[in-house]
Enzyme design. Structure first.
Site: not given
Length: 929
Positions: A159, A425, A548, A588, A626, A761
């Site tokens: 990410h 995932r 989430e 989220d 996180r 996102r």
């Protein structure tokens, strides 16, 4: 960009300085680096550009001192020639990067000073933690129980808001090393080169290197980027820290077998996380696991080769063990007949070569073929290294065993053949679609999607309990189903070839039901990664639900208990030592309900999950998703871990490391050691000490936060989810639409091609608000919630003040929020709001934001009693003071270029300029995405 200043060698400091005196060396470092950068700009781009940069710098400081209006500075860039704008943007971006170096060096300087002054170890250090454990006088049984199966795992994710290219990364590292030498009083490098001249050379290299990529980062690049932290720091630091912690705890509790397995084990998502990323394929999974294994074995070959050189002892001069003799006899090279340790290591080298032939897709250097069998497991390699170690120790050479060999043994113990566990995932919606297709193809059920939840659970539980596959190699499946099966099959291959630790977890995004968990079980069973039909269940891959949204967090414990009530699922958990991992989504949940509501929902979810674990007799491990910024669960790791509710840690913690914070934490050994030490210190304290401190007052305190969090969520929802035109305002007033063009990651900015906030996102959501300096995800709704609750009755303010003093969770929430508020700037945000053409919409939304911002700061000061938002974080206060004026030109130039770009200016340099401002602001803010 600043004048050069002298520097007092750190060895000359005899006492701990405070205030401005303590930070003067850092300011001198900043002045030196800024001066060299400014001179480089003048030499490379001419006097006119240099003067423009200097004028912008001076005017920015005048804005901070309120000597001129911000609009005067902004007007400097009205209509600026793009060829002049680019070097100005680059100059301020590079200054931010160099300021990061100076701040990191200063933190090292202050730690050394504290130690030299004989002061007590600082909180977040392991030394301070050991002192606390000693004071607590814990018994061995309590410690052993709490640390059974202990694991601290920073998980590197794909990410990235980390915008630096590898070349920039490496050059910054060289500058850091030079500044570290200078800090210690050196004027020259070890090979005699002048430090200041080398700084000039590297800053010139930095200036002449492009900051952004011309093409989007591919997953293959992300895999390589993630692996570079092993050679940079992890191979040196992780084994050492594991040994340090194990030895320290066993010294205190000598009759225990504490930490028989390494407590510190990094993990990865890079190449296995396909939630919303169509670029992840079976080939990518094989590349990710194979590249990790290659990195591990390449390190072992390098170390073994070095040991062959070092352990040159002659059999005529030293005694050796019988086991060492037997190991050495596997290598019959006549030239080394008198060197048993070298022959033993050559035998190990040869067996590892055969192992590499069998398990790797590409071969490292240092191959040695002696015709020996491979190692089937890392334990076999470790056993041979233990033979060398035991022989050295029993024959008077412990000092040799304690050096490189000890580090290698620790490395093999923690990294195995797999290096780091790759998590898989995927989103639960994809699982549902694939399973529906498989069940229909196999004739089990024609319309799985139409079933109720109880019927789905019954059907799936029966499927998990049978060995009959749903598909065959020739099955005619959709592209999606075939791709998902191939990916899971690639994971199965990695487990088979590299061992179960290669792919330890399968994370289910947006997990909302028991059937979501069982669907993954069916997929794993399909590729041979699950079997519960025999007397002993086989489950090498753990199924990890990820809760989430606020609602999912509130229902998470119920979902887990329902799953554990199923004999087939309980068998899977039993097969893994009655251990269940649950992941909690910070990003989220924040986007869904706002900062305070999300943080409290997470705390409540942990309390509920801990109680569920107690009732069901399982051992719970929490995985904290996180991000780098507070809006995505970021903030100081030590405080965050210690702020967990009682029973939520118990020796185990997994935590994602994302974006630009990865390089900030793990780019080099000293910094990596400090950050890993922090994770371990906090985990030990949260596991073994009573930190929450509420006692019998916990219930009333929880009731207070229930009420306040609900108010905060309503306030947040009223703006984000209910205000007409809010999405349009967000898209116009921030660079969110342009973020997709910044080549910093392989995944799209949205899970789906929609304009919904829920589908966006969390990274671009937070990054966009950070760029515009609103920082909305880190505070909005909190001020209204506090104010409304306090106004409901007398004495309520004193209740919150008391909680702030006594409760680490509440104190951490307010401290992290204050950090965000300190980085926000409503004056700059107003400048961005002018990008919204609809005047009425602009006023309606921006006025709400400003009012809530003012209210939140007022409430923070009222509750904490601190006029300064950063009173409890002097390091960040220094950072904000020293660097934020340098951000000002980047924000104004970003707005100017966004306006041009959106007005139809198709000059490629305009878009590049926007991307450069994003990179510069992300670098300067450090935890922006």
């Amino acid at each position: 960009m600043a004048e050069v200043g002298g520097l007092e060698p750190i060895g000359a400091v005899q006492r701990t300085k405070v205030g401005r005196e303590a930070t003067e060396p850092m300011r001198e470092d900043i002045r030196l680096l800024g001066t060299i950068l400014g001179e480089t700009v003048r030499e490379q781009n001419g006097e006119a550009v240099f003067e423009l940069v200097e004028r912008a710098r001076v005017e920015s400081f005048r804005v901070r001192r309120s000597e001129i209006d911000r609009a005067e500075l902004a007007s400097m860039f009205d209509g600026i020639d793009i060829h002049q704008a680019i070097p100005v943007i680059r100059a301020f971006t590079h200054f931010a990067l160099l300021a990061n170096v100076a701040e990191d060096i200063h933190r090292e300087r202050r730690r050394v000073i504290h130690v030299a002054a004989g002061e007590p170890p600082q909180d977040s250090s392991l030394a301070a933690t050991y002192a606390k454990l000693d004071t607590a006088r814990l018994d061995a049984a309590t410690v052993s129980d709490a640390l059974a199966g202990a694991l601290v795992s920073p998980v590197i994710t794909a990410h990235p808001t980390e915008t630096r290219r590898r070349t920039v990364f490496d050059t910054q590292h060289r500058i850091t090393e030079l500044m570290r030498l200078r800090m210690k009083g050196h004027e020259h490098t070890d090979d005699g080169r002048g430090i200041e001249r080398e700084l000039r050379r590297n800053i010139l290299t930095l200036w002449q290197t492009a900051l952004i990529r011309l093409s989007r980062l591919k997953i293959q690049d992300e895999i390589e980027t993630g692996l570079r932290y092993y050679a940079a720091a992890f191979f040196e630091v992780v084994p050492r820290v594991n040994a340090e912690v194990r030895n320290a705890l066993r010294y205190r509790w000598p009759d225990t077998d504490l930490l028989a397995e390494p407590i510190l084990r990094p993990g990865s998502w890079i190449g296995g996380d396909r939630d919303g990323n169509p670029n992840v394929t079976a080939e990518v999974v094989r590349l990710a696991t194979g590249s990790a294994a290659y990195t591990a074995l390449e390190h072992y070959f390098t170390e073994i080769t070095a040991l062959e050189e070092e352990l040159s002892m002659s059999a005529r001069l030293v005694k050796i063990s019988d086991a060492l003799t037997a190991l050495a006899d596997q290598c019959r090279e006549p030239a080394r007949a008198d060197e048993p340790y070298r022959r033993a290591l050559r035998a190990i080298h040869a067996r590892l070569t055969t192992t590499a032939y069998d398990i790797l897709d590409r071969q490292p250097e240092h191959e040695l073929d002696l015709g020996l069998d491979r190692y089937d497991t890392p334990a076999e390699l470790l056993a041979d290294l233990d033979v060398v170690d035991e022989s050295l120790r029993t024959n008077g050479s412990a000092v040799l065993a304690d050096d490189r060999l000890a580090r290698l043994r620790e490395a093999v113990h923690v990294f195995g053949f797999h290096l780091s566990g790759l998590d898989m995932r995927q989103n639960s919606e994809v699982h549902e679609e694939v399973i529906a297709e498989l069940l229909a193809w196999a004739g089990v059920h024609p319309d799985y999607a139409s079933l109720s939840e109880p019927d789905r659970v019954e059907l799936l539980a029966a499927e998990v309990a049978t060995r009959r596959p749903l598909t065959s190699d020739g099955a005619e499946l959709s592209e999606l189903a075939r791709k998902e099966l191939d990916i899971v099959a690639a994971a199965a291959r990695a487990v088979r070839v590299l061992g179960p630790a290669a792919v330890p977890n399968y994370v289910i995004s947006m997990c909302q039901s028991v059937s979501d968990m069982l669907e993954v079980a069916v997929l794993l069973k399909e590729v041979g990664l699950l079997d519960v039909s025999g007397s002993q269940a086989y489950a090498p891959v753990r199924i990890v639900p990820l809760f989430e949204t606020i609602d999912d967090l509130q229902r998470g414990s119920s979902i887990l208990e329902q799953a554990l009530d199923l004999p087939v699922y309980r068998a899977l958990v039993s097969a893994r030592g009655d251990s269940q991992e649950v992941m909690l989504g910070y990003s989220d949940s924040n986007k869904d309900g706002g900062y305070l509501a999300a943080n409290w929902a997470l705390y409540r979810a942990e309390l509920d999950l801990v109680e569920s674990a107690r009732k069901t007799g399982i051992r719970l491990r929490l995985f904290h998703g996180r991000g780098g910024t507070v809006g995505r669960g970021g903030g100081p790791s030590y405080d965050a871990i210690r702020a967990q509710p009682p029973g939520a840690v118990r020796g185990s913690l997994r935590i994602t490391e994302q974006g630009e914070v990865i390089a900030a934490k793990y780019a080099e050994p000293q910094i990596a050691h400090r950050n890993l030490e922090t994770l371990l210190a906090a985990t030990l304290e949260a596991s073994l000490l009573d930190i929450e401190g509420l006692g019998d007052a916990a219930g009333p305190a929880y009731d207070v936060l229930d009420d306040i969090a609900a108010r905060a969520q309503r306030s947040y929802a009223e703006l984000v989810h209910e205000t007409p035109g809010f999405v349009e305002y967000f898209k116009a007033s921030t660079p969110v639409s342009e973020i997709g063009a910044l080549n910093i990651g392989s995944r799209p900015t949205s899970r789906k091609p929609t304009t919904s906030i829920s589908d966006l996102r969390a990274i671009p959501w937070v990054l966009a608000w950070s760029q515009s300096r609103v920082m909305l995800p880190g505070w909005y709704g909190t001020g209204t919630a506090f104010e409304d609750w306090i106004n409901q009755g007398d004495g309520r303010l004193e209740v919150l003040r008391d909680l702030y003093q006594r409760w680490p969770f509440f104190r951490t929430v307010l401290s992290n929020m204050a950090q965000v508020l300190a980085k926000s700037d409503m004056g700059l945000a107003a400048h961005y709001s002018e990008l919204v053409d609809d005047t009425e919409l602009r006023r309606r939304v921006f006025d709400k934001i400003v009012a809530e911002h003012t209210r939140t700061i007022r409430m923070h000061k009222l509750i904490t009693g601190q006029d300064d938002l950063l009173a409890d974080n002097p390091a960040l206060a220094r950072s904000v003071f020293n660097r934020f004026p340098y951000l000002e030109p980047l924000n104004h130039l970003q707005v100017e270029l966004l306006r041009r770009y959106r007005s139809g200016d198709d000059d490629e340099l305009v878009q590049r300029g926007i991307l450069l401002t994003m990179s510069g602001l992300a670098t300067a803010l450090r935890n922006s995405g």
